[in-house]
Write a protein that holds these residues in place. Sequence first.
Motif, PDB file in Angstrom:
ATOM      1  N   VAL A 189      18.231  -9.040 -21.958  1.00 34.47           N
ATOM      2  CA  VAL A 189      18.590  -9.594 -20.526  1.00 34.47           C
ATOM      3  C   VAL A 189      19.528 -10.861 -20.667  1.00 34.47           C
ATOM      4  CG1 VAL A 189      18.377 -11.057 -18.859  1.00 34.47           C
ATOM      5  CG2 VAL A 189      15.651  -9.903 -20.081  1.00 34.47           C
ATOM      6  N   LEU A 190      20.968  -9.276 -20.499  1.00 32.74           N
ATOM      7  CA  LEU A 190      21.616 -10.334 -20.026  1.00 32.74           C
ATOM      8  C   LEU A 190      22.987 -10.654 -18.619  1.00 32.74           C
ATOM      9  CD1 LEU A 190      25.117 -10.833 -21.488  1.00 32.74           C
ATOM     10  CD2 LEU A 190      25.800  -8.920 -19.616  1.00 32.74           C
ATOM     11  N   HIS A 191      22.186 -12.115 -18.256  1.00 24.36           N
ATOM     12  CA  HIS A 191      22.684 -12.755 -17.196  1.00 24.36           C
ATOM     13  C   HIS A 191      24.484 -13.043 -17.203  1.00 24.36           C
ATOM     14  CE1 HIS A 191      19.025 -14.687 -16.449  1.00 24.36           C
ATOM     15  NE2 HIS A 191      18.507 -14.509 -17.876  1.00 24.36           N
ATOM     16  N   SER A 192      24.903 -12.752 -16.491  1.00 24.98           N
ATOM     17  CA  SER A 192      26.290 -12.642 -15.860  1.00 24.98           C
ATOM     18  C   SER A 192      26.849 -12.484 -14.292  1.00 24.98           C
ATOM     19  CB  SER A 192      26.709 -11.156 -16.679  1.00 24.98           C
ATOM     20  OG  SER A 192      26.922  -9.644 -16.053  1.00 24.98           O
ATOM     21  N   PRO A 193      27.486 -13.108 -14.166  1.00 23.62           N
ATOM     22  CA  PRO A 193      28.510 -13.456 -14.871  1.00 23.62           C
ATOM     23  C   PRO A 193      29.130 -14.553 -14.338  1.00 23.62           C
ATOM     24  CG  PRO A 193      29.623 -11.988 -12.744  1.00 23.62           C
ATOM     25  CD  PRO A 193      28.531 -12.287 -12.701  1.00 23.62           C
ATOM     26  N   VAL A 194      28.575 -15.286 -14.382  1.00 26.78           N
ATOM     27  CA  VAL A 194      28.812 -17.472 -14.090  1.00 26.78           C
ATOM     28  C   VAL A 194      27.194 -17.423 -13.798  1.00 26.78           C
ATOM     29  CG1 VAL A 194      30.903 -17.056 -12.535  1.00 26.78           C
ATOM     30  CG2 VAL A 194      27.549 -16.648 -10.799  1.00 26.78           C
ATOM     31  N   ASN A 195      27.734 -19.119 -13.894  1.00 24.86           N
ATOM     32  CA  ASN A 195      26.743 -19.853 -14.299  1.00 24.86           C
ATOM     33  C   ASN A 195      26.649 -20.777 -13.752  1.00 24.86           C
ATOM     34  OD1 ASN A 195      24.529 -21.299 -15.889  1.00 24.86           O
ATOM     35  ND2 ASN A 195      25.732 -22.153 -17.355  1.00 24.86           N
ATOM     36  N   ILE A 196      26.136 -20.673 -12.381  1.00 27.22           N
ATOM     37  CA  ILE A 196      26.717 -21.922 -11.190  1.00 27.22           C
ATOM     38  C   ILE A 196      25.701 -22.606 -11.042  1.00 27.22           C
ATOM     39  CG2 ILE A 196      25.046 -20.187  -9.669  1.00 27.22           C
ATOM     40  CD1 ILE A 196      27.470 -20.654  -7.456  1.00 27.22           C
ATOM     41  N   ALA A 197      26.453 -23.853 -11.511  1.00 34.02           N
ATOM     42  CA  ALA A 197      25.444 -24.917 -11.076  1.00 34.02           C
ATOM     43  C   ALA A 197      24.364 -25.143 -12.691  1.00 34.02           C
ATOM     44  CB  ALA A 197      24.671 -25.913  -9.966  1.00 34.02           C
ATOM     45  N   GLY A 198      24.613 -24.728 -13.988  1.00 32.72           N
ATOM     46  CA  GLY A 198      24.327 -24.407 -14.681  1.00 32.72           C
ATOM     47  C   GLY A 198      22.708 -23.946 -15.021  1.00 32.72           C
TER      48      GLY A 198
ATOM     49  N   GLN B  35      29.881 -24.454 -12.647  1.00 30.57           N
ATOM     50  CA  GLN B  35      29.728 -23.363 -13.431  1.00 30.57           C
ATOM     51  C   GLN B  35      29.905 -23.713 -14.927  1.00 30.57           C
ATOM     52  OE1 GLN B  35      31.876 -20.683 -12.491  1.00 30.57           O
ATOM     53  NE2 GLN B  35      31.665 -20.024 -10.828  1.00 30.57           N
ATOM     54  N   ARG B  36      28.220 -24.443 -15.682  1.00 27.62           N
ATOM     55  CA  ARG B  36      28.395 -25.276 -16.938  1.00 27.62           C
ATOM     56  C   ARG B  36      27.736 -24.047 -18.455  1.00 27.62           C
ATOM     57  NH1 ARG B  36      24.823 -29.100 -13.512  1.00 27.62           N
ATOM     58  NH2 ARG B  36      26.247 -30.227 -11.939  1.00 27.62           N
ATOM     59  N   GLY B  37      28.531 -24.045 -19.024  1.00 30.99           N
ATOM     60  CA  GLY B  37      27.752 -23.203 -19.950  1.00 30.99           C
ATOM     61  C   GLY B  37      27.442 -21.583 -20.365  1.00 30.99           C
TER      62      GLY B  37
ATOM     63  N   VAL C 222      12.269 -17.538  -6.116  1.00 23.64           N
ATOM     64  CA  VAL C 222      11.987 -18.391  -7.491  1.00 23.64           C
ATOM     65  C   VAL C 222      12.725 -19.525  -7.517  1.00 23.64           C
ATOM     66  CG1 VAL C 222      11.690 -17.906  -9.816  1.00 23.64           C
ATOM     67  CG2 VAL C 222      11.020 -16.385  -8.622  1.00 23.64           C
ATOM     68  N   PRO C 223      12.387 -20.699  -7.262  1.00 19.00           N
ATOM     69  CA  PRO C 223      12.943 -21.634  -7.599  1.00 19.00           C
ATOM     70  C   PRO C 223      13.861 -21.743  -8.482  1.00 19.00           C
ATOM     71  CG  PRO C 223      10.851 -22.597  -6.594  1.00 19.00           C
ATOM     72  CD  PRO C 223      11.269 -21.059  -6.989  1.00 19.00           C
ATOM     73  N   PRO C 224      15.332 -22.479  -8.314  1.00 21.16           N
ATOM     74  CA  PRO C 224      16.338 -22.695  -9.174  1.00 21.16           C
ATOM     75  C   PRO C 224      15.205 -23.620 -10.369  1.00 21.16           C
ATOM     76  CG  PRO C 224      17.483 -23.038  -7.259  1.00 21.16           C
ATOM     77  CD  PRO C 224      15.600 -22.921  -7.201  1.00 21.16           C
ATOM     78  N   ALA C 225      15.800 -23.322 -12.208  1.00 20.04           N
ATOM     79  CA  ALA C 225      15.770 -23.799 -12.981  1.00 20.04           C
ATOM     80  C   ALA C 225      16.497 -24.711 -13.715  1.00 20.04           C
ATOM     81  CB  ALA C 225      15.231 -22.687 -13.698  1.00 20.04           C
ATOM     82  N   LEU C 226      15.572 -25.927 -14.368  1.00 18.12           N
ATOM     83  CA  LEU C 226      16.216 -26.981 -15.202  1.00 18.12           C
ATOM     84  C   LEU C 226      15.577 -27.412 -16.025  1.00 18.12           C
ATOM     85  CD1 LEU C 226      17.785 -28.672 -13.799  1.00 18.12           C
ATOM     86  CD2 LEU C 226      16.490 -29.941 -13.268  1.00 18.12           C
ATOM     87  N   VAL C 227      15.937 -27.853 -16.868  1.00 19.07           N
ATOM     88  CA  VAL C 227      15.969 -28.038 -18.727  1.00 19.07           C
ATOM     89  C   VAL C 227      15.844 -29.140 -18.097  1.00 19.07           C
ATOM     90  CG1 VAL C 227      16.534 -28.155 -21.085  1.00 19.07           C
ATOM     91  CG2 VAL C 227      17.714 -25.729 -19.523  1.00 19.07           C
ATOM     92  N   LEU C 228      14.386 -29.984 -18.411  1.00 21.25           N
ATOM     93  CA  LEU C 228      13.818 -31.645 -18.017  1.00 21.25           C
ATOM     94  C   LEU C 228      14.399 -31.902 -19.264  1.00 21.25           C
ATOM     95  CD1 LEU C 228      10.700 -30.752 -15.483  1.00 21.25           C
ATOM     96  CD2 LEU C 228      12.932 -30.698 -14.781  1.00 21.25           C
ATOM     97  N   THR C 229      13.886 -31.589 -20.416  1.00 25.93           N
ATOM     98  CA  THR C 229      14.391 -31.909 -21.845  1.00 25.93           C
ATOM     99  C   THR C 229      15.884 -32.559 -21.218  1.00 25.93           C
ATOM    100  OG1 THR C 229      15.794 -30.467 -22.577  1.00 25.93           O
ATOM    101  CG2 THR C 229      12.784 -31.280 -23.214  1.00 25.93           C
TER     102      THR C 229
END
Length: 337
Positions: A12-21, A48-50, A160-167
């Motif tokens: 999978v390719l996610h592009s072209p922005v990483n809006i709010a991570g 747009q983080r990471g 699908v609600p937005p994801a957050l890396v909880l760690t």
Amino acid sequence: MRAVSEDAAVRVLHSPVNIAGGPGAISAGLRELGVESTVLVFNERPFQRGFDRNLNLRDTSRLASVPLNLPRQLAALAWALRRFDVFHFHAGLTLAPKRINLPVLKAARKGIVFQSWGSDLRSRQAGEVGYLRSADAIVVGSYQTRRLAPRGPWPDYDVVPPALVLTDWQPTPKEPGVAVRVAHAPSKRAVKGTEAVIAAIESLRARGAPIELDLIEGVPNREARLRYAEADLIVDQLRIGWYGMFATEAMALAKPVVVHLDEQAAAETEEAFGVELPLVRADEQSLESVLHRLVEERATLPEIGRRSREYVERVHSHTSVARRILEIYERVMPSSS
């Protein structure tokens, strides 16, 4: 629908922005599930983080940048065609111009997913988002956006609600002190109802209420996060009708969040996920009275924060979200048709 295998050989390719991570969090969750997932961005900007790969394009809003940017975009598309099965686009953007990118992906029998992050789809007219005809799936972050989004000859919207890396967001529960500290972090004041937040807190202070405002604007993300952690209470937006990434991050920190909610969307969310929303409802008119009550009942704030963290763990955890996204990929993969 066939059962989804977390070991499925999907790339999978996610592009072209990483809006709010957000796209990056989905990608991280997919990788934890054994999926090869890559984040490619045009460039890195505030909110747009990471990324895994950065094209370092010139200002994409300027027509003069096209001759400089287009060769890089086309080269990236050629690179990606050989490596990925599903192209997951975010915020209404594509890797190369849509008139080139989408027909090429269709001809190559690639899966095409568009994910909205709010304003790129909400309340738009169908003619403005005709590119969705090429989509195999369309993801929205809330039932409110699904209701407000235009209908057309494209797939039904998947919520699908937005994801957050909880760690990355450990709880920082806090017992309120003498004064209740309220944090508010608007990206756009007019959209968030910031003037109403300022007015409500100034009015309460004039009446002698022990409350103070930490208005967080124009600071690095690391500093903003430290200030979120010091807050007793968070006020998100008072106009849009649903909560965003700021509220999600605040709940992950075990902070109570005040926000304006669309009640129909709230009911649909609670039914879909089998959980009660812990958010405190308010709008511009009711905010002052809501804050006054919370100041008077400040001993309840840590418990609201605890329930907020539990809610985020259930609904927004990056691995939980990734599993929902993986089910969508299963539908759009050519081998499953």
